[in-house]
Design a protein around this motif. Structure first.
Motif, PDB file in Angstrom:
ATOM      1  N   LEU A  76       0.808  -1.218   0.000  1.00 52.13           N
ATOM      2  CA  LEU A  76       0.000   0.000   0.000  1.00 52.13           C
ATOM      3  C   LEU A  76       0.841   1.269   0.000  1.00 52.13           C
ATOM      4  O   LEU A  76       1.829   1.381   0.728  1.00 52.13           O
ATOM      5  CB  LEU A  76      -0.926   0.017   1.217  1.00 52.13           C
ATOM      6  CG  LEU A  76      -1.906  -1.143   1.327  1.00 52.13           C
ATOM      7  CD1 LEU A  76      -2.784  -0.976   2.555  1.00 52.13           C
ATOM      8  CD2 LEU A  76      -2.750  -1.282   0.067  1.00 52.13           C
ATOM      9  N   ALA A  77       0.407   2.209  -0.810  1.00 49.59           N
ATOM     10  CA  ALA A  77       1.002   3.549  -0.809  1.00 49.59           C
ATOM     11  C   ALA A  77       0.399   4.375   0.315  1.00 49.59           C
ATOM     12  O   ALA A  77       1.074   5.211   0.922  1.00 49.59           O
ATOM     13  CB  ALA A  77       0.766   4.236  -2.149  1.00 49.59           C
ATOM     14  N   SER A  78      -0.883   4.133   0.591  1.00 49.70           N
ATOM     15  CA  SER A  78      -1.575   4.843   1.662  1.00 49.70           C
ATOM     16  C   SER A  78      -2.822   4.063   2.054  1.00 49.70           C
ATOM     17  O   SER A  78      -3.282   3.177   1.331  1.00 49.70           O
ATOM     18  CB  SER A  78      -1.955   6.264   1.231  1.00 49.70           C
ATOM     19  OG  SER A  78      -2.935   6.217   0.216  1.00 49.70           O
ATOM     20  N   CYS A  79      -3.358   4.423   3.203  1.00 47.46           N
ATOM     21  CA  CYS A  79      -4.618   3.840   3.666  1.00 47.46           C
ATOM     22  C   CYS A  79      -5.107   4.644   4.861  1.00 47.46           C
ATOM     23  O   CYS A  79      -4.377   5.454   5.419  1.00 47.46           O
ATOM     24  CB  CYS A  79      -4.457   2.362   4.045  1.00 47.46           C
ATOM     25  SG  CYS A  79      -3.455   2.074   5.525  1.00 47.46           S
ATOM     26  N   GLU A  80      -6.322   4.399   5.220  1.00 52.54           N
ATOM     27  CA  GLU A  80      -6.869   4.882   6.491  1.00 52.54           C
ATOM     28  C   GLU A  80      -6.711   3.736   7.475  1.00 52.54           C
ATOM     29  O   GLU A  80      -7.038   2.590   7.153  1.00 52.54           O
ATOM     30  CB  GLU A  80      -8.347   5.248   6.349  1.00 52.54           C
ATOM     31  CG  GLU A  80      -8.615   6.461   5.497  1.00 52.54           C
ATOM     32  CD  GLU A  80      -8.261   7.762   6.199  1.00 52.54           C
ATOM     33  OE1 GLU A  80      -8.271   7.813   7.445  1.00 52.54           O
ATOM     34  OE2 GLU A  80      -7.959   8.738   5.485  1.00 52.54           O
ATOM     35  N   ARG A  81      -6.183   4.035   8.669  1.00 48.41           N
ATOM     36  CA  ARG A  81      -6.023   2.980   9.667  1.00 48.41           C
ATOM     37  C   ARG A  81      -5.888   3.597  11.045  1.00 48.41           C
ATOM     38  O   ARG A  81      -5.124   4.546  11.227  1.00 48.41           O
ATOM     39  CB  ARG A  81      -4.787   2.135   9.348  1.00 48.41           C
ATOM     40  CG  ARG A  81      -4.600   0.946  10.298  1.00 48.41           C
ATOM     41  CD  ARG A  81      -3.340   0.179  10.027  1.00 48.41           C
ATOM     42  NE  ARG A  81      -2.193   1.039  10.313  1.00 48.41           N
ATOM     43  CZ  ARG A  81      -0.971   0.846   9.845  1.00 48.41           C
ATOM     44  NH1 ARG A  81      -0.707  -0.165   9.073  1.00 48.41           N
ATOM     45  NH2 ARG A  81       0.005   1.679  10.146  1.00 48.41           N
ATOM     46  N   GLY A  83      -4.418   2.714  14.642  1.00 53.52           N
ATOM     47  CA  GLY A  83      -3.481   1.747  15.203  1.00 53.52           C
ATOM     48  C   GLY A  83      -2.585   1.169  14.130  1.00 53.52           C
ATOM     49  O   GLY A  83      -2.426   1.733  13.048  1.00 53.52           O
ATOM     50  N   SER A  84      -2.021  -0.004  14.435  1.00 47.43           N
ATOM     51  CA  SER A  84      -1.057  -0.625  13.528  1.00 47.43           C
ATOM     52  C   SER A  84      -1.547  -1.926  12.899  1.00 47.43           C
ATOM     53  O   SER A  84      -0.869  -2.482  12.052  1.00 47.43           O
ATOM     54  CB  SER A  84       0.247  -0.920  14.285  1.00 47.43           C
ATOM     55  OG  SER A  84       0.892   0.287  14.640  1.00 47.43           O
ATOM     56  N   LEU A  85      -2.689  -2.417  13.323  1.00 46.48           N
ATOM     57  CA  LEU A  85      -3.145  -3.725  12.849  1.00 46.48           C
ATOM     58  C   LEU A  85      -3.641  -3.673  11.406  1.00 46.48           C
ATOM     59  O   LEU A  85      -4.399  -2.784  11.022  1.00 46.48           O
ATOM     60  CB  LEU A  85      -4.259  -4.269  13.750  1.00 46.48           C
ATOM     61  CG  LEU A  85      -3.871  -4.575  15.199  1.00 46.48           C
ATOM     62  CD1 LEU A  85      -5.091  -5.060  15.972  1.00 46.48           C
ATOM     63  CD2 LEU A  85      -2.758  -5.621  15.236  1.00 46.48           C
ATOM     64  N   ASP A  86      -3.220  -4.670  10.623  1.00 44.87           N
ATOM     65  CA  ASP A  86      -3.669  -4.769   9.232  1.00 44.87           C
ATOM     66  C   ASP A  86      -5.181  -4.913   9.133  1.00 44.87           C
ATOM     67  O   ASP A  86      -5.784  -4.462   8.165  1.00 44.87           O
ATOM     68  CB  ASP A  86      -2.995  -5.966   8.547  1.00 44.87           C
ATOM     69  CG  ASP A  86      -1.508  -5.740   8.301  1.00 44.87           C
ATOM     70  OD1 ASP A  86      -1.106  -4.574   8.110  1.00 44.87           O
ATOM     71  OD2 ASP A  86      -0.762  -6.733   8.296  1.00 44.87           O
ATOM     72  N   ALA A  87      -5.777  -5.516  10.136  1.00 44.53           N
ATOM     73  CA  ALA A  87      -7.237  -5.704  10.123  1.00 44.53           C
ATOM     74  C   ALA A  87      -7.982  -4.372  10.131  1.00 44.53           C
ATOM     75  O   ALA A  87      -9.152  -4.313   9.746  1.00 44.53           O
ATOM     76  CB  ALA A  87      -7.662  -6.555  11.322  1.00 44.53           C
ATOM     77  N   ASN A  88      -7.313  -3.298  10.541  1.00 40.73           N
ATOM     78  CA  ASN A  88      -7.948  -1.979  10.618  1.00 40.73           C
ATOM     79  C   ASN A  88      -7.773  -1.144   9.349  1.00 40.73           C
ATOM     80  O   ASN A  88      -8.197   0.009   9.308  1.00 40.73           O
ATOM     81  CB  ASN A  88      -7.396  -1.194  11.815  1.00 40.73           C
ATOM     82  CG  ASN A  88      -7.767  -1.830  13.133  1.00 40.73           C
ATOM     83  OD1 ASN A  88      -8.719  -2.595  13.224  1.00 40.73           O
ATOM     84  ND2 ASN A  88      -7.007  -1.533  14.171  1.00 40.73           N
ATOM     85  N   ILE A  89      -7.148  -1.702   8.321  1.00 40.43           N
ATOM     86  CA  ILE A  89      -6.897  -0.956   7.081  1.00 40.43           C
ATOM     87  C   ILE A  89      -8.215  -0.686   6.359  1.00 40.43           C
ATOM     88  O   ILE A  89      -9.010  -1.593   6.144  1.00 40.43           O
ATOM     89  CB  ILE A  89      -5.918  -1.725   6.159  1.00 40.43           C
ATOM     90  CG1 ILE A  89      -4.513  -1.702   6.776  1.00 40.43           C
ATOM     91  CG2 ILE A  89      -5.914  -1.134   4.751  1.00 40.43           C
ATOM     92  CD1 ILE A  89      -3.497  -2.557   6.038  1.00 40.43           C
ATOM     93  N   ARG A  90      -8.408   0.568   5.978  1.00 39.06           N
ATOM     94  CA  ARG A  90      -9.569   0.999   5.192  1.00 39.06           C
ATOM     95  C   ARG A  90      -9.061   1.889   4.055  1.00 39.06           C
ATOM     96  O   ARG A  90      -8.015   2.511   4.173  1.00 39.06           O
ATOM     97  CB  ARG A  90     -10.548   1.817   6.050  1.00 39.06           C
ATOM     98  CG  ARG A  90     -11.021   1.115   7.307  1.00 39.06           C
ATOM     99  CD  ARG A  90     -12.033   0.005   7.002  1.00 39.06           C
ATOM    100  NE  ARG A  90     -12.432  -0.700   8.200  1.00 39.06           N
ATOM    101  CZ  ARG A  90     -11.918  -1.843   8.631  1.00 39.06           C
ATOM    102  NH1 ARG A  90     -10.961  -2.434   7.947  1.00 39.06           N
ATOM    103  NH2 ARG A  90     -12.346  -2.420   9.730  1.00 39.06           N
ATOM    104  N   GLU A  91      -9.792   1.964   2.984  1.00 39.84           N
ATOM    105  CA  GLU A  91      -9.457   2.835   1.847  1.00 39.84           C
ATOM    106  C   GLU A  91      -8.023   2.626   1.355  1.00 39.84           C
ATOM    107  O   GLU A  91      -7.251   3.581   1.248  1.00 39.84           O
ATOM    108  CB  GLU A  91      -9.675   4.313   2.215  1.00 39.84           C
ATOM    109  CG  GLU A  91     -11.059   4.643   2.728  1.00 39.84           C
ATOM    110  CD  GLU A  91     -12.158   4.375   1.708  1.00 39.84           C
ATOM    111  OE1 GLU A  91     -11.925   4.593   0.509  1.00 39.84           O
ATOM    112  OE2 GLU A  91     -13.244   3.929   2.118  1.00 39.84           O
ATOM    113  N   PRO A  92      -7.650   1.388   1.027  1.00 38.10           N
ATOM    114  CA  PRO A  92      -6.280   1.153   0.575  1.00 38.10           C
ATOM    115  C   PRO A  92      -6.004   1.730  -0.808  1.00 38.10           C
ATOM    116  O   PRO A  92      -6.836   1.642  -1.705  1.00 38.10           O
ATOM    117  CB  PRO A  92      -6.178  -0.371   0.557  1.00 38.10           C
ATOM    118  CG  PRO A  92      -7.585  -0.841   0.331  1.00 38.10           C
ATOM    119  CD  PRO A  92      -8.464   0.171   1.022  1.00 38.10           C
ATOM    120  N   ALA A  93      -4.836   2.335  -0.966  1.00 41.61           N
ATOM    121  CA  ALA A  93      -4.330   2.784  -2.267  1.00 41.61           C
ATOM    122  C   ALA A  93      -3.037   2.016  -2.511  1.00 41.61           C
ATOM    123  O   ALA A  93      -2.114   2.062  -1.701  1.00 41.61           O
ATOM    124  CB  ALA A  93      -4.073   4.284  -2.260  1.00 41.61           C
TER     125      ALA A  93
END
Length: 170
Positions: A76-81, A83-93
């Motif tokens: 990912l170049a960017s995302c909304e998240r 904390g640090s957990l991958d499970a919390n990744i939203r709006e991945p670019a």
């Protein structure tokens, strides 16, 4: 919170690309790949190359990786998240892997640092999995969130690494 990833650490002779998903909070704060001292990444990399000690400074660590023809990047170049957990990744670019592989034709193996990076890559850049010049291997995550234990993690990384070196790559 908007998280912005890093530029790739890569050289023209790099043959192995290790992909994370998105740096954790501490890594982003420090602006360092695998900057959390509890992350096993640098210790694993040193152990795979017969080193007892991890290079001390971040610059030394990058030279260590590049000197062994290893490149680092994230899916990912960017995302909304939060904390640090991958499970919390939203709006991945997603990063531009087509451009990266075109610019660095010596890359031969992609090692996913954990299931999340592999899943994100398959979802957003899966067309590259058909590229016959590239091999793809998932490693157990080096993250402190992975409670697998050092010995099992090292054994899994070592097994994958033998496949890479068996192809004469690193």
């Amino acid at each position: 919170m908007l998280c912005m990833g890093f530029e790739p650490v890569i050289a023209p002779d790099s043959v192995v690309l290790i992909l994370g998903s998105m740096p954790g909070e501490l890594s982003l704060e420090r602006q360092e790949y695998y900057g959390n001292p509890r992350n096993d990444f640098w210790r694993l990399l040193a152990s795979l190359h017969g080193e007892d000690h991890v290079p001390g400074t971040y610059e030394e660590r990058l030279r260590f990786a590049l000197g062994r023809k290893i490149a680092l990047w994230d899916v990912l170049a960017s995302c909304e998240r939060e904390g640090s957990l991958d499970a919390n990744i939203r709006e991945p670019a997603v990063n531009d892997f087509d451009a990266l592989f075109a610019e660095y034709p010596n890359l031969r193996t992609v090692l996913f640092n954990g299931a999340a990076s592999e899943k994100l890559f398959r979802k957003h850049a899966g067309h590259l999995l058909a590229d016959s010049r590239l091999g793809f291997v998932r490693l157990p995550s080096s993250s402190p969130a992975n409670a697998m234990g050092w010995e099992r993690k090292l054994a899994a990384w070592r097994e994958a690494w033998q496949g890479v070196t068996g192809r004469g790559e690193a």
